[in-house]
Design a protein around this motif. Structure first.
Motif, mmCIF file in Angstrom:
data_model
loop_
_atom_site.group_PDB
_atom_site.id
_atom_site.type_symbol
_atom_site.label_atom_id
_atom_site.label_comp_id
_atom_site.label_asym_id
_atom_site.label_seq_id
_atom_site.Cartn_x
_atom_site.Cartn_y
_atom_site.Cartn_z
ATOM 1 N N GLN A 255 11.009 -23.900 -0.795
ATOM 2 C CA GLN A 255 11.656 -23.832 0.525
ATOM 3 C C GLN A 255 13.126 -24.240 0.447
ATOM 4 O O GLN A 255 13.857 -24.120 1.427
ATOM 5 C CB GLN A 255 10.901 -24.698 1.534
ATOM 6 N N ASN A 400 12.653 -18.676 12.648
ATOM 7 C CA ASN A 400 11.234 -18.668 13.006
ATOM 8 C C ASN A 400 10.321 -18.564 11.799
ATOM 9 O O ASN A 400 9.281 -19.219 11.752
ATOM 10 C CB ASN A 400 10.967 -17.545 14.007
ATOM 11 N N ALA A 403 10.221 -21.970 10.080
ATOM 12 C CA ALA A 403 9.342 -22.894 10.811
ATOM 13 C C ALA A 403 7.880 -22.636 10.449
ATOM 14 O O ALA A 403 7.087 -23.582 10.294
ATOM 15 C CB ALA A 403 9.562 -22.754 12.316
ATOM 16 N N GLN A 406 7.171 -24.008 6.980
ATOM 17 C CA GLN A 406 7.116 -25.475 7.002
ATOM 18 C C GLN A 406 5.886 -25.999 7.745
ATOM 19 O O GLN A 406 5.552 -27.172 7.639
ATOM 20 C CB GLN A 406 8.372 -26.036 7.665
ATOM 21 N N GLY A 407 5.260 -25.094 8.511
ATOM 22 C CA GLY A 407 4.075 -25.504 9.266
ATOM 23 C C GLY A 407 4.381 -26.094 10.618
ATOM 24 O O GLY A 407 3.494 -26.648 11.284
ATOM 25 N N THR A 408 5.632 -25.996 11.082
ATOM 26 C CA THR A 408 5.974 -26.527 12.405
ATOM 27 C C THR A 408 5.709 -25.497 13.510
ATOM 28 O O THR A 408 5.736 -25.834 14.685
ATOM 29 C CB THR A 408 7.446 -26.977 12.467
ATOM 30 N N LYS A 409 5.454 -24.238 13.120
ATOM 31 C CA LYS A 409 5.007 -23.201 14.051
ATOM 32 C C LYS A 409 3.865 -22.434 13.393
ATOM 33 O O LYS A 409 3.865 -22.261 12.170
ATOM 34 C CB LYS A 409 6.136 -22.200 14.361
ATOM 35 N N THR A 410 2.910 -21.990 14.222
ATOM 36 C CA THR A 410 1.891 -21.084 13.690
ATOM 37 C C THR A 410 2.540 -19.734 13.418
ATOM 38 O O THR A 410 3.630 -19.440 13.938
ATOM 39 C CB THR A 410 0.736 -20.894 14.687
#
Length: 428
Positions: A255, A400, A403, A406-410
């Motif tokens: 990442q 998006n 994110a 990183q797992g901060t959004k599905t």
């Protein structure tokens, strides 16, 4: 990308990264329909012209201009050399086009800038009296120079993604994403990472996410610039990357990877598979620090059922609508895209040709063995979204998708938000 240093040390997406923060609203002449005003003037003009391009680190441009100038003493070309930095190149072109500078006759245009410049009416439509031949060129490269069904820039050099792999550990490269992920047990057994691409939040992430989505049969936008990322195919593509990080098949540190970090890991023998550009080939073969000189191979990117869809890179050439000597500019475009010139790009600068026949040229293949694989890559390539609002679109993709990684959004939320952001750029 065109701003490569010697032996292509700066790959396509590194140069393109700088474009991401630029806005697409910096004034202009409007239009983009392909005619009227300045576009109708000076079509028969002949005389000296200026060619504008990023830094010529590989010494490709100067020998070509010397050759042209010797044959055209009354129509000499002066080289205006820009910096290595892609955002500075972009800003320089914008500033001079806005000022209607007649001395910026022909410019090297990154494939992601064509739509923006064409929509503002700065580029001469290459049709009618200014028609340029695209015969023998790879169709995907011609598409990058086309906006609203009109050719505005002529393909000059191309670029496509490749899969580098350890042929001593994997004798036959994977053809599909699923097959590649299944081979990650080999990496685990050897105590090395399995797969990496360019997953830092920059232009390279747009490239890699686009490839993941396109390779599963999805797309980012339609021909009108409206977002199409909310599809099962697009979801499957982004999900593949997210699952790769979750499973550890893609290391978390990827990442932070741009092109060079992945290359260095691969050359150090710490990576089984690497997605990168052709520039890596020569470096992995010749770098003193490379531990994989004789143990790596090159294959097309893996897709759903076969070769994946690479994101297309490269640079094209455009003629300014404000040029006084457009007839000379048209001839110069033809000269810079001849077979002889294209061979010189390849051998002198390791730049991918746009002429399809050169990928089967035995002499070139002996010097650049990856050419047949690169041909497969480019034939299956998909350009990034063609829109005058590209900087805002790439930002929506990057923010998006990062994110989601990183797992901060599905994945669903990331694609919903990506769709909304793309559709508010004005590109609908």
């Amino acid at each position: 990308m065109g701003t490569k240093t010697s032996r292509m040390r700066l790959p396509l997406a590194v140069a393109a990264v700088m474009a991401m923060a630029l806005t697409a609203c910096s004034g202009g002449t409007g239009g983009g329909g392909g005619g009227g005003g300045a576009a109708d003037e000076n079509l028969d003009g002949r005389g000296p012209i200026t060619y504008v391009q990023g830094k010529d680190n590989s010494n490709v441009v100067r020998p070509l201009l010397d050759k042209w100038n010797a044959a055209h003493p009354d129509e000499k070309v002066t080289f205006k050399e820009q910096s290595d930095n892609a955002d500075q190149q972009h800003d320089d072109l914008v500033k001079n086009f806005q000022a209607k500078n007649v001395d910026y006759d022909v410019a090297s245009v990154d494939v992601i800038w064509t739509a923006e410049f064409a929509a503002k009416g700065w580029l001469q439509p290459l049709k009618d009296k200014m028609a340029a031949s695209t015969e023998g060129m790879l169709p995907a490269t011609v598409q990058t120079g086309t906006y609203k069904d009109v050719l505005y820039t002529l393909p000059q050099t191309s670029d496509g993604g490749l899969l580098y792999y350890r042929k001593d550990l994997v004798p036959t490269p994977p053809k599909t994403w699923e097959e590649m992920m299944g081979m990650c047990s080999i990496a685990k057994d050897k105590g090395i990472d399995c797969y990496a691409g360019q997953f830092a939040q920059y232009e390279g992430l747009t490239v890699n996410v686009s490839e993941a989505i396109n390779s599963q049969g999805g797309s980012i936008v339609d021909k009108d610039g409206k977002a199409t990322v909310n599809s099962p195919e697009a979801k499957a593509g982004l999900q593949n990357l997210v699952d790769g990080f979750k499973d550890g098949n893609i290391p978390k540190q990827a990442q932070t990877y741009q092109e060079e970090q992945g290359r260095q890991s691969f050359e150090a023998g710490k990576l089984l598979f690497l997605r990168n550009w052709p520039y890596v080939y020569n470096l992995a073969k010749t770098d003193g620090s490379s531990t994989v000189k004789d143990t790596f191979g090159v294959a097309p990117l893996p897709g759903k059922d076969g070769p994946g869809a690479s994101t297309l890179g490269g640079h094209n050439m455009g003629v300014s609508v404000y040029s006084k000597n457009k007839a000379t500019a048209k001839d110069f475009l033809a000269f810079m895209t001849t077979e002889e010139t294209q061979k010189f790009y390849a051998t002198q600068g390791s730049l991918a040709p746009v002429l399809e026949s050169l990928y089967d040229d035995a002499d070139l293949i002996s010097k650049l063995p990856y050419l047949p694989v690169l041909k497969t890559s480019i034939l299956n390539a998909v350009p990034r979204p063609v829109t005058p609002f590209y900087p805002a679109v790439t930002q929506a993709i990057q923010q998006n998708s990062f994110a989601a990684l990183q797992g901060t959004k599905t994945v669903d939320q990331a694609l919903n938000d990506m769709e909304a952001a793309i559709n508010t750029t004005g590109s609908k």
